[in-house]
Scaffold this motif. Structure first.
Motif, PDB file in Angstrom:
ATOM      1  N   LEU A  25       7.986 -12.318   8.651  1.00  0.00           N
ATOM      2  CA  LEU A  25       8.216 -13.068   7.617  1.00  0.00           C
ATOM      3  C   LEU A  25       7.107 -12.785   6.464  1.00  0.00           C
ATOM      4  O   LEU A  25       7.092 -12.845   5.334  1.00  0.00           O
ATOM      5  N   LEU A  26       5.642 -12.481   7.380  1.00  0.00           N
ATOM      6  CA  LEU A  26       4.666 -12.263   6.426  1.00  0.00           C
ATOM      7  C   LEU A  26       4.623 -10.947   5.682  1.00  0.00           C
ATOM      8  O   LEU A  26       4.237 -10.705   4.637  1.00  0.00           O
ATOM      9  N   LEU A  27       5.220  -9.871   6.308  1.00  0.00           N
ATOM     10  CA  LEU A  27       5.291  -8.567   5.769  1.00  0.00           C
ATOM     11  C   LEU A  27       6.228  -8.681   4.926  1.00  0.00           C
ATOM     12  O   LEU A  27       6.181  -7.945   3.819  1.00  0.00           O
ATOM     13  N   ASP A  28       7.272  -9.279   4.908  1.00  0.00           N
ATOM     14  CA  ASP A  28       8.425  -9.368   3.809  1.00  0.00           C
ATOM     15  C   ASP A  28       7.802 -10.267   2.634  1.00  0.00           C
ATOM     16  O   ASP A  28       8.068  -9.730   1.629  1.00  0.00           O
ATOM     17  N   ALA A  29       6.990 -11.001   2.825  1.00  0.00           N
ATOM     18  CA  ALA A  29       6.380 -11.832   1.881  1.00  0.00           C
ATOM     19  C   ALA A  29       5.533 -10.930   1.051  1.00  0.00           C
ATOM     20  O   ALA A  29       5.637 -10.619  -0.402  1.00  0.00           O
ATOM     21  N   ALA A  30       4.636 -10.192   1.766  1.00  0.00           N
ATOM     22  CA  ALA A  30       3.734  -9.090   1.149  1.00  0.00           C
ATOM     23  C   ALA A  30       4.609  -7.913   0.381  1.00  0.00           C
ATOM     24  O   ALA A  30       4.185  -7.622  -0.887  1.00  0.00           O
ATOM     25  N   MET A  44      -4.220 -12.720   0.568  1.00  0.00           N
ATOM     26  CA  MET A  44      -3.919 -13.668   1.752  1.00  0.00           C
ATOM     27  C   MET A  44      -3.541 -14.871   1.375  1.00  0.00           C
ATOM     28  O   MET A  44      -2.401 -15.375   1.999  1.00  0.00           O
ATOM     29  N   ASP A  45      -3.859 -15.562   0.178  1.00  0.00           N
ATOM     30  CA  ASP A  45      -3.348 -16.707  -0.323  1.00  0.00           C
ATOM     31  C   ASP A  45      -2.241 -16.511  -0.688  1.00  0.00           C
ATOM     32  O   ASP A  45      -1.162 -17.422  -0.580  1.00  0.00           O
ATOM     33  N   GLU A  46      -1.946 -15.595  -1.560  1.00  0.00           N
ATOM     34  CA  GLU A  46      -0.483 -15.194  -2.230  1.00  0.00           C
ATOM     35  C   GLU A  46       0.515 -15.103  -1.052  1.00  0.00           C
ATOM     36  O   GLU A  46       1.533 -15.476  -1.277  1.00  0.00           O
ATOM     37  N   VAL A  47       0.036 -14.290   0.126  1.00  0.00           N
ATOM     38  CA  VAL A  47       1.139 -13.878   0.865  1.00  0.00           C
ATOM     39  C   VAL A  47       1.561 -15.367   1.614  1.00  0.00           C
ATOM     40  O   VAL A  47       2.549 -15.430   1.989  1.00  0.00           O
ATOM     41  N   ALA A  48       0.404 -15.998   2.242  1.00  0.00           N
ATOM     42  CA  ALA A  48       0.660 -17.319   2.600  1.00  0.00           C
ATOM     43  C   ALA A  48       1.651 -18.213   1.845  1.00  0.00           C
ATOM     44  O   ALA A  48       2.659 -18.928   2.194  1.00  0.00           O
ATOM     45  N   ARG A  49       1.256 -18.330   0.468  1.00  0.00           N
ATOM     46  CA  ARG A  49       2.014 -19.014  -0.274  1.00  0.00           C
ATOM     47  C   ARG A  49       3.646 -18.543  -0.615  1.00  0.00           C
ATOM     48  O   ARG A  49       4.524 -19.308  -0.200  1.00  0.00           O
ATOM     49  N   ALA A  50       3.780 -17.271  -0.481  1.00  0.00           N
ATOM     50  CA  ALA A  50       5.074 -16.518  -0.488  1.00  0.00           C
ATOM     51  C   ALA A  50       5.872 -16.812   0.664  1.00  0.00           C
ATOM     52  O   ALA A  50       7.127 -17.079   0.529  1.00  0.00           O
ATOM     53  N   ALA A  51       5.258 -16.725   1.860  1.00  0.00           N
ATOM     54  CA  ALA A  51       5.977 -17.126   3.346  1.00  0.00           C
ATOM     55  C   ALA A  51       6.126 -18.569   3.430  1.00  0.00           C
ATOM     56  O   ALA A  51       6.821 -18.707   4.446  1.00  0.00           O
ATOM     57  N   GLY A  52       5.296 -19.336   2.700  1.00  0.00           N
ATOM     58  CA  GLY A  52       5.308 -20.712   3.109  1.00  0.00           C
ATOM     59  C   GLY A  52       4.797 -21.174   4.355  1.00  0.00           C
ATOM     60  O   GLY A  52       5.196 -21.903   5.069  1.00  0.00           O
ATOM     61  N   THR A  57      -2.742 -18.795   9.200  1.00  0.00           N
ATOM     62  CA  THR A  57      -1.593 -18.046   9.874  1.00  0.00           C
ATOM     63  C   THR A  57      -1.551 -16.674   9.530  1.00  0.00           C
ATOM     64  O   THR A  57      -1.602 -15.772  10.457  1.00  0.00           O
ATOM     65  N   VAL A  58      -2.089 -16.450   8.229  1.00  0.00           N
ATOM     66  CA  VAL A  58      -2.086 -14.933   7.909  1.00  0.00           C
ATOM     67  C   VAL A  58      -3.266 -14.405   8.346  1.00  0.00           C
ATOM     68  O   VAL A  58      -3.292 -13.119   8.972  1.00  0.00           O
ATOM     69  N   PHE A  59      -4.432 -14.909   8.369  1.00  0.00           N
ATOM     70  CA  PHE A  59      -5.652 -14.425   8.907  1.00  0.00           C
ATOM     71  C   PHE A  59      -5.727 -14.380  10.442  1.00  0.00           C
ATOM     72  O   PHE A  59      -5.788 -13.232  10.992  1.00  0.00           O
ATOM     73  N   ARG A  60      -4.880 -15.135  11.304  1.00  0.00           N
ATOM     74  CA  ARG A  60      -4.665 -15.147  12.624  1.00  0.00           C
ATOM     75  C   ARG A  60      -3.979 -13.848  13.113  1.00  0.00           C
ATOM     76  O   ARG A  60      -4.044 -13.233  14.062  1.00  0.00           O
ATOM     77  N   ARG A  61      -2.941 -13.343  12.268  1.00  0.00           N
ATOM     78  CA  ARG A  61      -1.903 -12.499  12.481  1.00  0.00           C
ATOM     79  C   ARG A  61      -2.626 -11.042  12.052  1.00  0.00           C
ATOM     80  O   ARG A  61      -2.394 -10.009  13.010  1.00  0.00           O
ATOM     81  N   PHE A  62      -3.337 -11.083  10.870  1.00  0.00           N
ATOM     82  CA  PHE A  62      -3.604  -9.906  10.585  1.00  0.00           C
ATOM     83  C   PHE A  62      -5.254  -9.529  10.304  1.00  0.00           C
ATOM     84  O   PHE A  62      -5.829  -8.477  10.282  1.00  0.00           O
ATOM     85  N   GLY A  63      -5.910 -10.622  10.560  1.00  0.00           N
ATOM     86  CA  GLY A  63      -7.528 -10.369  10.350  1.00  0.00           C
ATOM     87  C   GLY A  63      -8.102 -10.408   9.208  1.00  0.00           C
ATOM     88  O   GLY A  63      -9.171 -11.020   8.734  1.00  0.00           O
ATOM     89  N   SER A  64      -7.441  -9.607   8.123  1.00  0.00           N
ATOM     90  CA  SER A  64      -8.080  -9.481   6.796  1.00  0.00           C
ATOM     91  C   SER A  64      -7.173  -8.678   5.906  1.00  0.00           C
ATOM     92  O   SER A  64      -6.010  -8.371   6.574  1.00  0.00           O
ATOM     93  N   ARG A  65      -7.282  -8.625   4.426  1.00  0.00           N
ATOM     94  CA  ARG A  65      -6.309  -8.065   3.664  1.00  0.00           C
ATOM     95  C   ARG A  65      -5.982  -6.765   4.239  1.00  0.00           C
ATOM     96  O   ARG A  65      -4.937  -6.145   4.186  1.00  0.00           O
ATOM     97  N   LEU A  72       1.405  -3.539   7.003  1.00  0.00           N
ATOM     98  CA  LEU A  72       2.646  -3.434   5.859  1.00  0.00           C
ATOM     99  C   LEU A  72       2.850  -1.690   5.796  1.00  0.00           C
ATOM    100  O   LEU A  72       4.056  -1.488   5.733  1.00  0.00           O
ATOM    101  N   LEU A  73       2.012  -1.124   5.933  1.00  0.00           N
ATOM    102  CA  LEU A  73       2.414   0.270   5.788  1.00  0.00           C
ATOM    103  C   LEU A  73       2.902   0.880   7.050  1.00  0.00           C
ATOM    104  O   LEU A  73       4.037   1.768   6.845  1.00  0.00           O
ATOM    105  N   ASP A  74       2.564   0.247   8.162  1.00  0.00           N
ATOM    106  CA  ASP A  74       3.212   0.598   9.433  1.00  0.00           C
ATOM    107  C   ASP A  74       4.721   0.146   9.453  1.00  0.00           C
ATOM    108  O   ASP A  74       5.488   0.974   9.955  1.00  0.00           O
ATOM    109  N   HIS A  75       4.853  -0.807   9.190  1.00  0.00           N
ATOM    110  CA  HIS A  75       6.253  -1.393   8.859  1.00  0.00           C
ATOM    111  C   HIS A  75       7.053  -0.722   7.942  1.00  0.00           C
ATOM    112  O   HIS A  75       8.380  -0.358   8.378  1.00  0.00           O
TER     113      HIS A  75
END
Length: 201
Positions: A25-30, A44-52, A57-65, A72-75
């Motif tokens: 969900l977060l990768l799709d939003a990014a 991180m703010d914009e991705v969280a907003r776009a993903a709802g 949650t974004v920081f816990r999943r990825f740690g940083s921008r 996202l590159l890996d995906h």
């Protein structure tokens, strides 16, 4: 940057399955932010907003921008590999090798442009070792197989490097920023390059 299977929901594995869904969900939003507004919009703010979801949650999943962008590159790389290995033609199997090579270059060009700033930074950090990255080696093997099918035998390492060179992040950055080419113009030049290989083989 290889493909990693998402954890499947099962007894006692609900949290892992939820984490996998949140990650996608977060990768799709990014990716949507990059497609619509460019890489600078991926905060991180914009991705969280776009993903709802909450920013935590974004920081816990990825740690940083940076962690988010690398994920996202890996995906994107995994999606690219699936497309040229098992997807529909002309990028996937079933088309003529020349058409597949053209399609591969155009797809790689689009992917690199979508993540250009991040890829340039990552390549600078990796230095010469970037050429031996496992994800890149998958692409090298794919291109070598297509060149072989186009009539080049043997396909030496120098030829593979030369064919892939215009699709490197540094090359695309140079062509767009210093030569003033558009992405469409680079794509047309790629098609002409593949055409010249066909006539030369």
């Amino acid at each position: 940057m290889g493909t990693t299977a998402l954890p499947m929901a099962g007894p006692g594995e609900g949290e892992r399955a939820d984490a996998g869904r949140n990650r996608l969900l977060l990768l799709d939003a990014a990716k949507r932010l990059i497609d619509n507004h460019g890489a600078a919009a991926v905060t991180m703010d914009e991705v969280a907003r776009a993903a709802g979801v909450g920013k935590g949650t974004v920081f816990r999943r990825f740690g940083s921008r940076a962690g988010l962008m690398l994920a996202l590159l890996d995906h994107s790389e995994s999606e690219m590999q699936r497309a040229f290995m098992t997807g529909p033609p002309p990028l996937g199997p079933g088309a003529a090798p020349r058409d597949r090579l053209v399609a591969y270059g155009l797809a790689r060009l689009a992917m690199v442009c979508a993540h250009l700033d991040v890829l340039v930074e990552a390549d600078d950090a990796a230095g010469p070792d970037r050429l031996s990255h496992p994800a890149r080696q998958v692409s090298v093997m794919h291109v070598r197989a297509l060149l072989r099918d186009m009539g080049f035998a043997p396909v030496d390492e120098a030829l593979s490097l030369a064919v892939l060179a215009p699709l490197e992040a540094a090359a695309i950055h140079h062509l767009t920023e210093h030569e003033g080419l558009t992405i469409d113009e680079i794509g047309h030049q790629w098609e002409r390059l593949v055409g010249s290989l066909t006539s030369g083989s």
